[in-house]
Every structure is written in C-alpha cells, then in structure tokens.
Design a protein around this motif. Structure first.
Motif, PDB file in Angstrom:
ATOM      1  N   ASN A  32      75.734 -93.687  11.173  1.00  0.00           N
ATOM      2  CA  ASN A  32      75.042 -93.368  11.418  1.00  0.00           C
ATOM      3  C   ASN A  32      74.406 -92.178  10.512  1.00  0.00           C
ATOM      4  OD1 ASN A  32      76.752 -93.265  13.969  1.00  0.00           O
ATOM      5  ND2 ASN A  32      78.420 -93.876  12.652  1.00  0.00           N
ATOM      6  N   LYS A  33      73.765 -91.455  10.711  1.00  0.00           N
ATOM      7  CA  LYS A  33      72.984 -90.324   9.448  1.00  0.00           C
ATOM      8  C   LYS A  33      73.972 -88.896   9.980  1.00  0.00           C
ATOM      9  CE  LYS A  33      68.961 -88.743   8.126  1.00  0.00           C
ATOM     10  NZ  LYS A  33      67.717 -87.993   8.595  1.00  0.00           N
ATOM     11  N   THR A  34      74.808 -89.148   8.180  1.00  0.00           N
ATOM     12  CA  THR A  34      75.636 -88.609   7.590  1.00  0.00           C
ATOM     13  C   THR A  34      75.895 -87.586   7.066  1.00  0.00           C
ATOM     14  OG1 THR A  34      77.528 -90.367   9.207  1.00  0.00           O
ATOM     15  CG2 THR A  34      78.648 -88.452   7.802  1.00  0.00           C
ATOM     16  N   VAL A  35      75.754 -86.806   7.085  1.00  0.00           N
ATOM     17  CA  VAL A  35      76.271 -85.349   5.731  1.00  0.00           C
ATOM     18  C   VAL A  35      77.405 -84.657   5.895  1.00  0.00           C
ATOM     19  CG1 VAL A  35      75.524 -83.603   7.550  1.00  0.00           C
ATOM     20  CG2 VAL A  35      75.223 -83.184   4.734  1.00  0.00           C
ATOM     21  N   VAL A  36      78.139 -84.579   4.385  1.00  0.00           N
ATOM     22  CA  VAL A  36      79.605 -84.122   4.237  1.00  0.00           C
ATOM     23  C   VAL A  36      78.937 -82.736   3.609  1.00  0.00           C
ATOM     24  CG1 VAL A  36      79.641 -86.104   2.262  1.00  0.00           C
ATOM     25  CG2 VAL A  36      81.725 -85.253   2.996  1.00  0.00           C
ATOM     26  N   ILE A  37      79.692 -81.944   3.664  1.00  0.00           N
ATOM     27  CA  ILE A  37      79.271 -79.814   3.010  1.00  0.00           C
ATOM     28  C   ILE A  37      80.943 -80.233   2.525  1.00  0.00           C
ATOM     29  CG2 ILE A  37      79.037 -77.785   3.436  1.00  0.00           C
ATOM     30  CD1 ILE A  37      77.528 -79.240   6.027  1.00  0.00           C
ATOM     31  N   ASP A  38      80.231 -79.205   0.827  1.00  0.00           N
ATOM     32  CA  ASP A  38      81.849 -78.778   0.286  1.00  0.00           C
ATOM     33  C   ASP A  38      81.998 -77.567   0.898  1.00  0.00           C
ATOM     34  OD1 ASP A  38      84.084 -78.170  -1.015  1.00  0.00           O
ATOM     35  OD2 ASP A  38      83.197 -78.985  -3.016  1.00  0.00           O
ATOM     36  N   PHE A  39      83.251 -77.216   1.906  1.00  0.00           N
ATOM     37  CA  PHE A  39      83.264 -75.876   1.926  1.00  0.00           C
ATOM     38  C   PHE A  39      84.656 -75.117   0.723  1.00  0.00           C
ATOM     39  CE2 PHE A  39      81.503 -76.794   5.560  1.00  0.00           C
ATOM     40  CZ  PHE A  39      80.212 -75.074   6.127  1.00  0.00           C
ATOM     41  N   ASP A  40      85.028 -75.847  -0.312  1.00  0.00           N
ATOM     42  CA  ASP A  40      85.279 -75.545  -1.171  1.00  0.00           C
ATOM     43  C   ASP A  40      85.110 -74.915  -2.357  1.00  0.00           C
ATOM     44  OD1 ASP A  40      88.104 -74.813  -2.122  1.00  0.00           O
ATOM     45  OD2 ASP A  40      88.600 -76.673  -1.994  1.00  0.00           O
ATOM     46  N   VAL A  41      84.348 -73.599  -1.903  1.00  0.00           N
ATOM     47  CA  VAL A  41      83.329 -72.261  -2.837  1.00  0.00           C
ATOM     48  C   VAL A  41      84.562 -72.171  -4.090  1.00  0.00           C
ATOM     49  CG1 VAL A  41      82.395 -70.716  -2.916  1.00  0.00           C
ATOM     50  CG2 VAL A  41      81.865 -71.695  -1.260  1.00  0.00           C
ATOM     51  N   GLY A  42      84.148 -72.321  -5.704  1.00  0.00           N
ATOM     52  CA  GLY A  42      84.947 -71.623  -6.609  1.00  0.00           C
ATOM     53  C   GLY A  42      85.152 -72.977  -7.141  1.00  0.00           C
TER      54      GLY A  42
END
Length: 272
Positions: A32-42
């Motif tokens: 599966n073409k997958t992207v993982v995003i980090d939302f933990d800004v800072g």
C-alpha cells in the motif's frame, strides 16, 4: 482516495509514535502506498524512529505556511518502497497548525496514497484534535494500566464528538484498540490490568496486542521500525495488527503467561 488513520492516545509514553511508525511501515510492506505524518509540533520524534532525522529539510508547518511544496517536505523511506514521511517542526508553535492548512495537505496526499497515518501528540490539545479531526479510522494506543485506560476513554469521547464526521453526522470514525507493553507475567501477578479488563472498560474493537519487548527499544535506538524485526514478538505482533487493520482474521498471540523452562531460566529468555 486515501484512508486517513490517526494513531492517538490520552497519555504520553505509551508507544504511540513507535506504533504509528510500525503500522505505516507494515501497510507499505503489504504493497500500500503510505505516508505517515508527524503532528507533534515542537517535539518531532517520528523522524528519529523512522531513521530519517538527518534528511529533514522542510516540514509540515513549512508546507502549511507556503514556505515549501509538499514534495519538498516528503521524505522517501530508504528501506520500504511505497512509504513516505512528513516530519513535524521542532521550532514552531503548535498554533501554526491550522484546520485549513491540514485539510489542504490531506486532500493533496489523498490523491496519491492509499493510507495516510497521522501520528498524533498525546492528550487533547490543539495538535491532537487536528490530527484526529479528518480521520476515517482511529487507533487508540493504551497500556494495561488504570491511568492510561482512563485517558484513552477521554480520547474516545473526542472521536465521537469533535471530528468532521461527527459534525457532518456521517458514519463515525472507526475505532480500534491497540494495547502496548503487555506483560502476561505482570498481569498474572496483578500488577497490570488484564486484557479482558481493558476491553471491557473501553468497549472497542481490539486490533492488536503488543508484548513488552526489548526489541522495541532496540529498534527505536537504531531508527528502524520494529515491524522489520520479524524474529521478535513485537515485530510479529505489529504485523498481525496490520493484517487485522486490513480486514484479515488473525488469531491473537502473546497474551498468555508462558512458564519458563529450566534452560530459559538458566540462560535468560527475555523476549526479543
């Protein structure tokens, strides 16, 4: 269109980012073409666990604020085909995340990917609420401890009321329970909640159970998602989790007390 999955928890330190990295990697390993995003800004820990911290040039906030294009910020994983990472900013404020900016990023990614995995900050603050707002599915990560389970119950309340699906009266976010750091020996001695206790309290579908394992810490220190270590209990458990997430029937493993034999007692036998 991509399926958007948020990996979230009410309490920090339960293995949420480790789980997001392992699940995203596992989905990609399954084609599966997958992207993982980090939302933990800072804070930005996802890039460390994915082993790409030295390759970060632009981040999610740069993209939202128009300082870089999405393709400039995306990092292709070196080990896994079909996997990309979108890191968070270490220097910006969490308020730099805007609903409009996040929506635009997710809509653009949805055109090219099968799965978007959102690694949410712990708790219920601004970044966590934005990470879950657009989700189709949620993986709620908890340890078998009273405080962790109680905080997870608060997250379930937010998923039911503070998401786009809830506001539009659409079918609710599909909720999955992922129990991490499970130690059957400590459960047997009464130091941890039982699997049945956790399931009864939270009353959502169990998608995975990850045993306490030295392999998790080793993988994090090496910058390699533990799902690559298929010789370890934890790696196998995350692979099982991905299979269930994809709708497959997989028996639950690693939840029963295993009495050590003589050789195990003599030569160690700690879980890999």
């Amino acid at each position: 269109m991509a399926k958007i999955i948020v990996v979230t928890s009410g309490k920090g330190g339960v293995g949420k980012t480790t789980s997001a990295a392992a699940i995203a990697t596992g989905l990609a390993l399954r084609g599966n073409k997958t992207v993982v995003i980090d939302f933990d800004v800072g804070l930005r820990n996802l890039d460390l666990i994915m082993g790409c911290e030295r390759r970060v040039v632009y981040d999610l906030i740069n993209v939202i604020q128009g300082e870089a294009g999405l393709n400039q910020a995306l990092i292709r994983d070196k080990r896994t085909e079909n996997l990309h990472i979108l890191p968070a900013s270490q220097t910006r404020d969490k308020e730099a995340l805007t609903p409009e900016g996040v929506e635009k990023v997710l809509e653009t990614l949805s055109q090219d990917y099968d799965f978007i995995v959102c690694d949410s900050p712990a708790g219920i603050e601004h970044g966590a609420q934005l990470a879950m707002y657009f989700a189709d599915e949620a993986i709620v990560v908890t340890n078998p401890e009273v405080s962790s389970v109680r905080d997870s119950d608060r997250i379930l309340g937010l998923l039911a009321s503070k998401t786009r699906r809830a506001e539009r009266s659409e079918p609710p976010v599909q909720e999955h329970l992922l129990i991490t750091r499970y130690d059957p020996n400590r459960v047997t001695s009464g130091d941890m909640l039982t699997l049945e206790d956790v399931r009864e309290i939270l009353a959502i579908n169990l998608v995975g159970l990850i045993p306490e394992s030295e392999a998790v810490l080793r993988a994090s220190n090496q910058g390699v998602p533990v799902v690559h270590d298929m010789d370890s209990d934890a790696g196998q458990a995350y692979a099982d989790t991905v299979s269930r997430l994809l709708g497959e029937e997989v028996p639950l493993r690693f939840h029963e007390y295993q009495k050590k034999g003589l050789l195990s007692r003599m030569f160690g036998g700690g879980r890999r």
